[in-house]
Scaffold this motif. Structure first.
Motif, PDB file in Angstrom:
ATOM      1  N   UNK A  35       0.864  -1.186   0.000  1.00 16.69           N
ATOM      2  CA  UNK A  35       0.000   0.000   0.000  1.00 16.69           C
ATOM      3  C   UNK A  35       0.900   1.235   0.000  1.00 16.69           C
ATOM      4  N   UNK A  36       0.886   1.960  -1.116  1.00 16.76           N
ATOM      5  CA  UNK A  36       1.726   3.149  -1.233  1.00 16.76           C
ATOM      6  C   UNK A  36       1.043   4.410  -0.716  1.00 16.76           C
ATOM      7  N   UNK A  37      -0.283   4.536  -0.931  1.00 19.34           N
ATOM      8  CA  UNK A  37      -0.964   5.752  -0.513  1.00 19.34           C
ATOM      9  C   UNK A  37      -2.440   5.469  -0.285  1.00 19.34           C
ATOM     10  N   UNK A  38      -2.986   6.129   0.714  1.00 24.64           N
ATOM     11  CA  UNK A  38      -4.417   6.101   0.994  1.00 24.64           C
ATOM     12  C   UNK A  38      -4.852   7.554   1.085  1.00 24.64           C
ATOM     13  N   UNK A  39      -5.770   7.968   0.189  1.00 24.84           N
ATOM     14  CA  UNK A  39      -6.216   9.363   0.146  1.00 24.84           C
ATOM     15  C   UNK A  39      -7.730   9.434   0.100  1.00 24.84           C
ATOM     16  N   UNK A  40      -8.284  10.318   0.890  1.00 24.50           N
ATOM     17  CA  UNK A  40      -9.714  10.584   0.795  1.00 24.50           C
ATOM     18  C   UNK A  40      -9.919  11.511  -0.390  1.00 24.50           C
ATOM     19  N   UNK A  41     -10.751  11.101  -1.344  1.00 27.44           N
ATOM     20  CA  UNK A  41     -10.975  11.935  -2.525  1.00 27.44           C
ATOM     21  C   UNK A  41     -12.297  12.684  -2.421  1.00 27.44           C
ATOM     22  N   UNK A  42     -13.153  12.219  -1.566  1.00 35.53           N
ATOM     23  CA  UNK A  42     -14.397  12.879  -1.182  1.00 35.53           C
ATOM     24  C   UNK A  42     -14.679  12.397   0.226  1.00 35.53           C
ATOM     25  N   UNK A  43     -15.711  12.918   0.839  1.00 35.69           N
ATOM     26  CA  UNK A  43     -15.968  12.567   2.239  1.00 35.69           C
ATOM     27  C   UNK A  43     -16.122  11.065   2.461  1.00 35.69           C
ATOM     28  N   UNK A  44     -16.782  10.367   1.561  1.00 33.50           N
ATOM     29  CA  UNK A  44     -17.013   8.933   1.749  1.00 33.50           C
ATOM     30  C   UNK A  44     -16.337   8.098   0.671  1.00 33.50           C
ATOM     31  N   UNK A  45     -15.311   8.659   0.037  1.00 38.35           N
ATOM     32  CA  UNK A  45     -14.619   7.955  -1.050  1.00 38.35           C
ATOM     33  C   UNK A  45     -13.117   7.993  -0.807  1.00 38.35           C
ATOM     34  N   UNK A  46     -12.478   6.885  -1.156  1.00 34.59           N
ATOM     35  CA  UNK A  46     -11.040   6.761  -0.928  1.00 34.59           C
ATOM     36  C   UNK A  46     -10.358   6.273  -2.200  1.00 34.59           C
ATOM     37  N   UNK A  47      -9.127   6.724  -2.391  1.00 35.26           N
ATOM     38  CA  UNK A  47      -8.289   6.202  -3.457  1.00 35.26           C
ATOM     39  C   UNK A  47      -7.092   5.534  -2.795  1.00 35.26           C
ATOM     40  N   UNK A  48      -6.824   4.316  -3.221  1.00 33.15           N
ATOM     41  CA  UNK A  48      -5.678   3.575  -2.692  1.00 33.15           C
ATOM     42  C   UNK A  48      -4.738   3.291  -3.848  1.00 33.15           C
ATOM     43  N   UNK A  49      -3.489   3.708  -3.685  1.00 31.51           N
ATOM     44  CA  UNK A  49      -2.448   3.422  -4.659  1.00 31.51           C
ATOM     45  C   UNK A  49      -1.628   2.279  -4.077  1.00 31.51           C
ATOM     46  N   UNK A  50      -1.513   1.216  -4.867  1.00 28.77           N
ATOM     47  CA  UNK A  50      -0.820   0.040  -4.364  1.00 28.77           C
ATOM     48  C   UNK A  50      -0.067  -0.660  -5.491  1.00 28.77           C
ATOM     49  N   UNK A  51       0.726  -1.613  -5.108  1.00 26.38           N
ATOM     50  CA  UNK A  51       1.448  -2.442  -6.066  1.00 26.38           C
ATOM     51  C   UNK A  51       1.320  -3.895  -5.632  1.00 26.38           C
ATOM     52  N   UNK A  52       1.944  -4.763  -6.374  1.00 21.19           N
ATOM     53  CA  UNK A  52       2.051  -6.170  -6.011  1.00 21.19           C
ATOM     54  C   UNK A  52       3.531  -6.535  -6.014  1.00 21.19           C
TER      55      UNK A  52
END
Length: 105
Positions: A35-52
């Motif tokens: 898990x590289x990044x966890x960002x709230x993009x709206x109040x009830x929405x999240x964007x997760x940047x990840x790799x394998x």
């Protein structure tokens, strides 16, 4: 939601993501360093940047689906956007101390 609440929610998401295990290594995706990044993009929405661990990972869909499902379990989150990236490439240096202990390092 104020900044303190946003930070607390991101921390809660990261902690909750520890339920998602890499089935081959039996280490959670957070301690594995996927898990590289966890960002709230709206109040009830999240964007997760990840790799394998590798681009050819046979469990690609299973792990990404697990991450999305796990985050959507949280009552505060209605939408999760999972972005899979290959740069920077994953390496064992990205693992947490707990992850390294799990593999005997």
């Amino acid at each position: 939601m104020n900044l303190k609440e946003q930070i607390a929610l991101v921390d809660k998401i990261r902690e909750h993501l520890k339920k998602v295990m890499d089935p081959e290594l039996n280490i959670n995706v957070v301690d594995l360093g996927l898990i590289y990044d966890v960002s709230l993009i709206e109040e009830n929405a999240v964007e997760i940047v990840m790799t394998l661990t590798t681009p050819g990972c046979p469990l690609h869909d299973s792990i990404i689906g697990g991450v999305k499902h796990c985050v959507l379990e949280l009552e505060e989150i209605d939408h999760a956007d999972i972005q899979l990236v290959w740069e920077p490439a994953w390496s064992p240096e990205k693992m947490t101390e707990a992850g390294l202990k799990a593999i005997g390092r």
